[in-house]
Write an enzyme that holds these catalytic residues in place. Structure first.
Site, PDB file in Angstrom:
ATOM      1  N   HIS A  81      -6.011  25.589  25.790  1.00 54.83           N
ATOM      2  CA  HIS A  81      -5.532  25.015  24.521  1.00 54.83           C
ATOM      3  C   HIS A  81      -5.557  23.496  24.659  1.00 54.83           C
ATOM      4  O   HIS A  81      -4.716  22.912  25.329  1.00 54.83           O
ATOM      5  CB  HIS A  81      -4.103  25.483  24.210  1.00 54.83           C
ATOM      6  CG  HIS A  81      -3.560  24.917  22.927  1.00 54.83           C
ATOM      7  ND1 HIS A  81      -2.747  25.639  22.093  1.00 54.83           N
ATOM      8  CD2 HIS A  81      -3.692  23.704  22.328  1.00 54.83           C
ATOM      9  CE1 HIS A  81      -2.409  24.898  21.038  1.00 54.83           C
ATOM     10  NE2 HIS A  81      -2.976  23.698  21.179  1.00 54.83           N
ATOM     11  N   HIS A  94      -7.064  19.581  22.610  1.00 55.09           N
ATOM     12  CA  HIS A  94      -7.594  18.934  21.396  1.00 55.09           C
ATOM     13  C   HIS A  94      -8.549  17.818  21.807  1.00 55.09           C
ATOM     14  O   HIS A  94      -8.148  16.891  22.495  1.00 55.09           O
ATOM     15  CB  HIS A  94      -6.445  18.349  20.560  1.00 55.09           C
ATOM     16  CG  HIS A  94      -5.468  19.391  20.099  1.00 55.09           C
ATOM     17  ND1 HIS A  94      -5.555  20.020  18.885  1.00 55.09           N
ATOM     18  CD2 HIS A  94      -4.399  19.945  20.717  1.00 55.09           C
ATOM     19  CE1 HIS A  94      -4.574  20.898  18.759  1.00 55.09           C
ATOM     20  NE2 HIS A  94      -3.853  20.879  19.865  1.00 55.09           N
ATOM     21  N   ARG A 149     -10.562  16.462  19.280  1.00 57.10           N
ATOM     22  CA  ARG A 149     -10.767  15.704  18.031  1.00 57.10           C
ATOM     23  C   ARG A 149     -12.237  15.611  17.610  1.00 57.10           C
ATOM     24  O   ARG A 149     -13.056  16.417  17.982  1.00 57.10           O
ATOM     25  CB  ARG A 149     -10.176  14.276  18.155  1.00 57.10           C
ATOM     26  CG  ARG A 149      -8.760  14.212  18.685  1.00 57.10           C
ATOM     27  CD  ARG A 149      -7.786  14.913  17.801  1.00 57.10           C
ATOM     28  NE  ARG A 149      -6.407  14.652  18.195  1.00 57.10           N
ATOM     29  CZ  ARG A 149      -5.400  15.471  17.920  1.00 57.10           C
ATOM     30  NH1 ARG A 149      -5.580  16.606  17.265  1.00 57.10           N
ATOM     31  NH2 ARG A 149      -4.179  15.172  18.294  1.00 57.10           N
ATOM     32  N   ASN A 185      -8.240  22.064  14.737  1.00 61.60           N
ATOM     33  CA  ASN A 185      -7.534  21.256  13.721  1.00 61.60           C
ATOM     34  C   ASN A 185      -8.095  19.836  13.681  1.00 61.60           C
ATOM     35  O   ASN A 185      -7.373  18.848  13.741  1.00 61.60           O
ATOM     36  CB  ASN A 185      -6.019  21.237  13.976  1.00 61.60           C
ATOM     37  CG  ASN A 185      -5.644  20.571  15.291  1.00 61.60           C
ATOM     38  OD1 ASN A 185      -6.431  20.544  16.227  1.00 61.60           O
ATOM     39  ND2 ASN A 185      -4.443  20.030  15.356  1.00 61.60           N
ATOM     40  N   LYS A 229      -7.462  30.805  15.001  1.00 62.82           N
ATOM     41  CA  LYS A 229      -6.211  30.076  15.177  1.00 62.82           C
ATOM     42  C   LYS A 229      -5.329  30.136  13.939  1.00 62.82           C
ATOM     43  O   LYS A 229      -5.791  29.852  12.833  1.00 62.82           O
ATOM     44  CB  LYS A 229      -6.528  28.615  15.505  1.00 62.82           C
ATOM     45  CG  LYS A 229      -5.324  27.700  15.563  1.00 62.82           C
ATOM     46  CD  LYS A 229      -4.547  27.819  16.860  1.00 62.82           C
ATOM     47  CE  LYS A 229      -3.281  26.963  16.804  1.00 62.82           C
ATOM     48  NZ  LYS A 229      -2.787  26.566  18.099  1.00 62.82           N
ATOM     49  N   HIS A 281       0.148  29.465  16.667  1.00 64.50           N
ATOM     50  CA  HIS A 281       1.176  28.423  16.745  1.00 64.50           C
ATOM     51  C   HIS A 281       2.430  29.053  16.147  1.00 64.50           C
ATOM     52  O   HIS A 281       2.570  29.144  14.927  1.00 64.50           O
ATOM     53  CB  HIS A 281       0.747  27.175  15.963  1.00 64.50           C
ATOM     54  CG  HIS A 281       1.743  26.055  16.048  1.00 64.50           C
ATOM     55  ND1 HIS A 281       1.431  24.800  16.525  1.00 64.50           N
ATOM     56  CD2 HIS A 281       3.060  26.009  15.730  1.00 64.50           C
ATOM     57  CE1 HIS A 281       2.520  24.031  16.487  1.00 64.50           C
ATOM     58  NE2 HIS A 281       3.516  24.740  16.001  1.00 64.50           N
ATOM     59  N   HIS A 297       1.466  27.595  23.468  1.00 68.51           N
ATOM     60  CA  HIS A 297       2.501  26.597  23.819  1.00 68.51           C
ATOM     61  C   HIS A 297       3.918  27.072  23.523  1.00 68.51           C
ATOM     62  O   HIS A 297       4.634  26.468  22.743  1.00 68.51           O
ATOM     63  CB  HIS A 297       2.220  25.244  23.143  1.00 68.51           C
ATOM     64  CG  HIS A 297       1.841  25.294  21.686  1.00 68.51           C
ATOM     65  ND1 HIS A 297       2.553  25.995  20.754  1.00 68.51           N
ATOM     66  CD2 HIS A 297       0.806  24.721  21.018  1.00 68.51           C
ATOM     67  CE1 HIS A 297       1.982  25.851  19.570  1.00 68.51           C
ATOM     68  NE2 HIS A 297       0.915  25.093  19.712  1.00 68.51           N
ATOM     69  N   ASP A 352      -2.249  21.769  25.622  1.00 66.25           N
ATOM     70  CA  ASP A 352      -2.003  21.203  24.290  1.00 66.25           C
ATOM     71  C   ASP A 352      -2.145  19.679  24.330  1.00 66.25           C
ATOM     72  O   ASP A 352      -1.511  18.972  23.544  1.00 66.25           O
ATOM     73  CB  ASP A 352      -0.633  21.602  23.749  1.00 66.25           C
ATOM     74  CG  ASP A 352      -0.554  21.460  22.237  1.00 66.25           C
ATOM     75  OD1 ASP A 352      -1.598  21.218  21.606  1.00 66.25           O
ATOM     76  OD2 ASP A 352       0.557  21.569  21.696  1.00 66.25           O
ATOM     77  N   HIS A 377      -3.409  10.911  20.347  1.00 63.24           N
ATOM     78  CA  HIS A 377      -3.174  10.177  19.094  1.00 63.24           C
ATOM     79  C   HIS A 377      -3.277   8.694  19.413  1.00 63.24           C
ATOM     80  O   HIS A 377      -2.557   8.214  20.297  1.00 63.24           O
ATOM     81  CB  HIS A 377      -1.774  10.474  18.538  1.00 63.24           C
ATOM     82  CG  HIS A 377      -1.641  11.850  17.959  1.00 63.24           C
ATOM     83  ND1 HIS A 377      -1.946  12.146  16.649  1.00 63.24           N
ATOM     84  CD2 HIS A 377      -1.255  13.023  18.521  1.00 63.24           C
ATOM     85  CE1 HIS A 377      -1.736  13.434  16.420  1.00 63.24           C
ATOM     86  NE2 HIS A 377      -1.319  13.995  17.537  1.00 63.24           N
ATOM     87  N   ALA A 398       3.520  10.816  15.024  1.00 56.46           N
ATOM     88  CA  ALA A 398       2.496  11.850  15.156  1.00 56.46           C
ATOM     89  C   ALA A 398       2.884  12.787  16.295  1.00 56.46           C
ATOM     90  O   ALA A 398       3.343  12.337  17.343  1.00 56.46           O
ATOM     91  CB  ALA A 398       1.143  11.202  15.445  1.00 56.46           C
TER      92      ALA A 398
HETATM   93  C1  NCD Z   1      -1.298  18.984  18.034  1.00 54.23           C
HETATM   94  C2  NCD Z   1      -2.288  17.902  17.575  1.00 54.23           C
HETATM   95  O1  NCD Z   1      -1.952  16.718  17.649  1.00 54.23           O
HETATM   96  O2  NCD Z   1      -3.387  18.266  17.163  1.00 54.23           O
HETATM   97  N1  NCD Z   1      -0.004  18.398  18.151  1.00 54.23           N
HETATM   98  C3  NCD Z   1       1.034  18.868  18.861  1.00 54.23           C
HETATM   99  O3  NCD Z   1       2.128  18.331  18.737  1.00 54.23           O
HETATM  100  N2  NCD Z   1       0.921  19.879  19.696  1.00 54.23           N
HETATM  101  C4  NCD Z   1      -1.329  20.141  17.102  1.00 54.23           C
HETATM  102  C5  NCD Z   1      -0.658  21.373  17.654  1.00 54.23           C
HETATM  103  O4  NCD Z   1      -1.184  22.025  18.552  1.00 54.23           O
HETATM  104  O5  NCD Z   1       0.434  21.715  17.182  1.00 54.23           O
HETATM  105 ZN    ZN Z   2      -2.300  22.189  20.043  1.00 54.18          ZN
END
Ligand code: NCD
Ligand code: ZN
Length: 364
Positions: A12, A14, A16, A41, A106, A144, A187, A260, A264, A274
């Protein structure tokens, strides 16, 4: 002390979109990561199976190609789940499964986290033909698990929170309606969720992040350490104890690494923060620290086996791909983390944001 482990999988994360992607992928490769499940996402979301990216959505095919071009081509595994939206159909699931492009879907609680505005409520999915098709074709359901649209006091207080609500009210209904559905509780952060997973059938597993094994809400609130702000939010000591116990149970098969890690470039603003902790470059070190805090002796064969199980073996077994035959090493020594510079701006890794020292160092 030197730890030699098979390369691990982050189930899991990200990565981007846009010019910062190569830096995020590199940070993962630099920490011994052999493969990843890259969350959908993005902006726009990954909401189709195949075809070129369009203004309202990537496809799994087009986003995977983008990731490979950004350096993920060297990964042993790359899984991109389909973001379930109101436009998702059972026919898409069937075609996706037949083409081999679709391995997971997801669930995002609508407006419940970063870029979750396209999510479809769980109540509308349960019993529907999209989940039936997933069940039939063995597609993994990544969840989630937080109840969305709760008022402040219901969102979190000492007795209950959005996650405990979801695991007591929604998840039992989901399991009853779809008994064969392969599920990853993403998570997880609470004793309630950890116990739900332990009691569920073996095709229900969970990912746990380093921050939820290391920290509690007190760490976030004391000094308002906003780099620790992620969703689901870090919880209480009893929750952390339950997560630590779950991951350090000898021979456990259900809990595995999913950082996770969520970069940002802008965290705190005048009107909020964020959600997402960035742990690129330092996740195995943080997991090792958390296992030690949970009482695992990483100097012993037994202690190392616990970490290896969680980090390197259980995730592949759950998703049904081989563990890596390559190795990476960490040694017990301080490692300095710095901001990750990207073309989209600098990103602050969690240890920098927390002012903490890593006590494990990645060996290059
Ligand atoms: C994730 C993100 O920034 O894409 N943020 C987070 O707090 N975990 C999104 C997510 O997995 O909830
Ligand atoms: Zn996530």
């Amino acid at each position: 002390m030197l730890l030699t482990l098979p390369k691990w999988f982050d189930l899991h994360t990200h990565f981007r979109q846009g010019p910062a992607m190569p830096a995020y992928v590199k940070a993962h490769r630099d920490m011994g990561c052999a493969g990843a499940l890259a969350m959908p996402n993005t902006q726009p979301p990954v909401s189709r199976i195949s075809g070129a990216a369009q203004s309202d959505g990537w496809s799994i095919e087009s986003y995977s190609a983008e990731l490979r071009a950004a350096g993920a081509g060297d990964f042993e595994q790359l899984i991109v789940p389909l973001y379930l939206t109101r436009q998702t159909t059972a026919a898409m699931i069937r075609e996706g499964a037949a083409s081999g492009l679709l391995r997971a879907c997801k669930y995002y609680p609508p407006h419940g986290t970063t870029n979750a505005e396209h999510g479809m409520p769980m109540d509308d999915l349960i019993g529907g033909d999209v989940l039936r098709a997933m069940e039939e074709h063995g597609i993994v359901f990544c969840i989630h698990g937080e109840q969305h649209a709760l008022s402040g006091p219901d969102y979190i207080d000492a007795q209950q929170n959005a996650e405990t609500r979801f695991y007591t009210e929604r998840m039992p209904r989901l399991l009853a309606a779809h008994p064969k559905l392969r599920i990853v509780c993403e998570h997880i952060t609470t004793r309630t969720a950890a116990e739900f997973v332990a009691a569920a059938p073996e095709h229900v597993g969970a990912t746990i992040t380093p921050q939820h094994l290391l920290y509690t809400l007190g760490h976030l609130i004391q000094g308002l350490k906003y780099h620790l702000y992620c969703l689901p939010i870090v919880k209480f000591q009893d929750d952390r104890a339950a997560l630590r116990q779950a991951v350090t149970k000898a021979g456990q098969k259900k809990y595995f690494a999913g950082t996770d890690s969520a970069p940002h470039t802008t965290k705190a603003t005048a009107c909020g923060c964020a959600a997402g902790c960035f742990t690129g470059g330092c996740a195995p070190q943080l997991y090792a620290m958390a296992f030690e805090e949970a009482g695992a002796d990483l100097g012993s064969t037994e202690g190392q086996a616990l970490l290896e199980n969680f980090l390197c073996l259980n995730g592949p077994a759950f998703y049904g791909f081989p563990a890596s035959e390559k190795k990476f090493q960490m040694e017990k020594a301080a490692q300095q983390m710095t901001l990750l510079e990207t073309p989209a701006g600098p990103v602050t890794p969690l240890p920098v944001g927390m002012g903490m020292e890593l006590t494990w160092r990645m060996v290059e």
